[in-house]
Design a protein around this motif. Structure first.
Motif, short mmCIF file in Angstrom:
data_model
loop_
_atom_site.label_atom_id
_atom_site.label_comp_id
_atom_site.label_asym_id
_atom_site.label_seq_id
_atom_site.Cartn_x
_atom_site.Cartn_y
_atom_site.Cartn_z
N ALA A 98 0.13 -7.89 3.09
CA ALA A 98 0.83 -8.87 3.94
C ALA A 98 2.33 -8.83 3.66
N ALA A 99 2.70 -8.65 2.39
CA ALA A 99 4.12 -8.58 2.04
C ALA A 99 4.76 -7.33 2.64
N ALA A 133 -3.80 -3.84 11.77
CA ALA A 133 -2.99 -4.92 12.38
C ALA A 133 -1.65 -5.10 11.69
N THR A 134 -1.21 -4.13 10.88
CA THR A 134 0.04 -4.26 10.14
C THR A 134 1.01 -3.14 10.52
N GLY A 138 -2.11 3.28 11.15
CA GLY A 138 -2.07 4.73 11.34
C GLY A 138 -1.71 5.51 10.10
N ALA A 139 -1.40 4.81 8.99
CA ALA A 139 -1.08 5.52 7.76
C ALA A 139 -2.31 6.28 7.26
N PRO A 140 -2.14 7.46 6.69
CA PRO A 140 -3.28 8.22 6.17
C PRO A 140 -3.95 7.49 5.00
N VAL A 141 -5.27 7.58 4.93
CA VAL A 141 -6.04 6.99 3.84
C VAL A 141 -6.71 8.14 3.09
N ILE A 142 -6.33 8.32 1.84
CA ILE A 142 -6.79 9.46 1.06
C ILE A 142 -7.66 8.97 -0.10
#
Length: 579
Positions: A98-99, A133-134, A138-142
């Motif tokens: 959230a931050a 929702a942030t 779309g950031a990659p999750v590794i």
């Protein structure tokens, strides 16, 4: 150099992952190693193929150290969010995410660690769902293991792609360095560290902040001594000067380049309304503020101490009790006072369309008039437009038109109130218009108004009132035959010419006031010099009186005026010669 901040719940492997990526231990305090958790900010770095040096700011994950975590994340443009495969989605992870979202961090990679201890699939799915929702959508999750090294190459590849997409900061930008650590080095003195987001710090630079002035004695980046470092970079500065009160949350800036404010108008975005007294986090600063709602999503914050803020700055409000954060976009760090009832609501309406992007035309439409230096301090680019430029002042088109429309009425009102002095000094006109400089009022004058000797005249204000004009004409006729036989006080009183009337006649170019109660024709000085040229040089006051055909009452102040004008020179023996 590029800088990436870690984020995530305590004991989810952030420090272990950074150690695996860099080969260095970010937990440098003995207490951190003893307790097995990060307490203070630490950082390590490594070189990644294709993008060069990447520094990792390792932040605490424990809820008691959220303030420290935010001081590390605040100035950093990219994040590595760490989630453990063998733990559920944790409250601290949610708060950190959230931050990051509130701070507008849109460049990131999510690392699901401990994949050797549990199936990473559920954690990967949950992480993807949570970031959707942030700003990290779309950031990659590794998935990986910091202990075995499995998946580290995939993580490095994702980091290279992310870092390559970061915007290039301006090396010539004004410096604003939020101090996140301060310590003393034997033989060197005070050292502070922080993330430099833009601009350049050089050895010998003088920086200002919090009412202090310091000089940069040394610059270090990645433990290498440098003569200059440009952002984005992790820097350590060896400082001298007024360093006693420097601490985490202090801020060092290019002197004169920033507007320090304790009152700021903002847009607040969050799940509900913030409390009356939340905490504000920006950069490495954490301070108490008073939150005053003014309208839907628009609020005024009163800060416990001034900060250097610009339009478009992103920060966050936090309620430690509810562990809730709100995104804050700075709309105006130099807002007007709210003096009247309903002013807050009207102010909210003015700011309703503001999106935090500094545009000169928009700001001048709201402010009307602004000084060039203040515009730059607020981060507003100086662009061409249809605004009026008057010296250092910028006047919005709408404001210029509205002010110009008021001028004729103000000039006419002044003429009615001061018939002997109908022309308004531009300084007086500026005060009545409510603008900060007379040159602005002068630039707004349009025909039939005109500016004469720093005064604004309206049509029909050149002449004197008929009765005064007749008396002045009488004096002119009497002086025509005896140009230095100034009328006596009794004669002036008989003609109805007091000091105000004589001053008006002088401004009109009809008489010359040599001294109070003594008037001659406007060309009397030239005539006097012409007559004095016929005398033997130097000459006495008595000789001058006889040559001019006047009395001591007139000749003494007349010669004094000629002395001050440099047309005569008074000698030590009280005689004079022509200048």
């Amino acid at each position: 150099m590029h800088v990436v901040a870690t984020a995530g719940h305590v004991d989810h492997g952030k420090s272990t992952l950074v150690r695996a990526l860099t080969g260095s231990d970010p937990d440098r305090l003995a207490e951190e190693r003893r307790r097995g958790l990060t307490i203070e900010l630490g950082y390590c770095w490594t070189a990644l193929d294709g993008v060069g040096d990447v520094a990792f700011v390792d932040v605490p994950g424990h809820e008691r150290f959220v303030t420290t975590m935010l001081s590390g994340v605040g100035p950093v443009p990219a994040a590595l969010l760490v989630v453990a495969a063998d733990d559920p989605w944790m409250p601290q992870t949610a708060e950190h995410l959230a931050a990051l979202d509130a701070l507008g961090v849109s460049h990131g990679v999510v690392a699901v660690t401990r994949s050797d201890l549990a199936d990473p699939g559920p954690a990967v799915a949950r992480a993807r769902a949570e970031i959707t929702a942030t700003t990290l959508a779309g950031a990659p999750v590794i998935s990986l293991s910091g202990r075995t090294g499995a998946g580290l190459d995939d993580l490095r590849s994702a980091l290279v792609t992310m870092v390559a997409g970061l915007p290039t900061p301006d090396p010539d930008a004004a410096v604003r360095l939020w101090v996140d650590r301060r310590f003393t080095v034997r033989g060197a003195g005070t050292v502070v560290t922080g993330t430099l987001p833009a601009g350049t710090v050089r050895v010998g630079d003088v920086l200002a902040g919090d009412g202090r002035v310091v000089r940069v004695r040394g610059v270090q980046a990645l433990e290498r001594e440098e003569s200059a470092v440009s952002g984005v970079a992790r820097v350590a500065l060896n400082l001298t000067g007024d360093v006693d009160d420097l601490t985490r949350g202090s801020v060092l800036t290019t002197a004169g380049a920033w507007h320090h404010t304790s009152v700021v108008d903002v847009r607040v975005t969050g799940p509900n309304d913030p409390p009356l007294n939340p905490r504000l986090h920006i950069g490495a600063a954490d301070l108490a503020v008073r939150h005053r709602p003014m309208g839907p999503g628009i609020a005024r914050l009163s800060l416990e101490r001034p900060l250097p803020l610009r339009i478009g700055d992103r920060c966050l409000l936090r309620d430690p009790g509810r562990r809730t954060v709100w995104r804050v976009d700075v709309l105006d760090p130099d807002p007007p006072r709210l003096r009247r009832r309903g002013a807050a609501a009207r102010r909210a309406e003015v700011l309703a369309s503001a999106d935090g992007t500094p545009r000169l035309d928009d700001e001048l439409a709201r402010r009307g008039v602004a000084h060039r230096d203040r515009v730059q301090q607020l981060g507003i680019p100086l662009t061409d437009g249809d605004h009026l430029v008057v010296g250092p002042w910028l006047v919005g088109r709408g404001a210029a038109e509205a002010l110009a429309r008021r001028l004729p009425e103000l000039v006419e009102a002044h003429a009615r109130q001061h018939p002997l002095d109908p022309a308004v000094p531009v300084s007086v006109l500026a005060t009545r218009l409510g603008v900060p400089a007379g040159e602005i009022a002068e630039a707004l004058v349009r025909p039939p108004l005109r500016v004469v000797d720093g005064r604004v005249r309206g049509p029909g204000t050149d002449g004197l009132p008929p009765s005064i004009a007749a008396s002045v004409a009488t004096v002119q006729r009497e002086l025509a035959d005896a140009p230095f036989a100034a009328p006596t006080a009794d004669r002036l009183r008989e003609l109805g010419l007091d000091e105000r009337a004589l001053a008006a006649a002088e401004r009109a170019g009809l008489l010359w006031r040599v001294a109070p109660g003594i008037v001659l024709l406007p060309d009397a000085a030239d005539e006097a010099v012409s007559r004095l040229q016929t005398l033997d040089q130097p000459f006495t006051t008595s000789a001058a009186r006889q040559s001019l055909g006047t009395s001591r009452r007139v000749v003494l102040p007349l010669l004094d005026r000629l002395d001050r004008a440099g047309r005569t020179v008074r000698l030590p023996d009280d005689r004079r010669r022509l200048g």
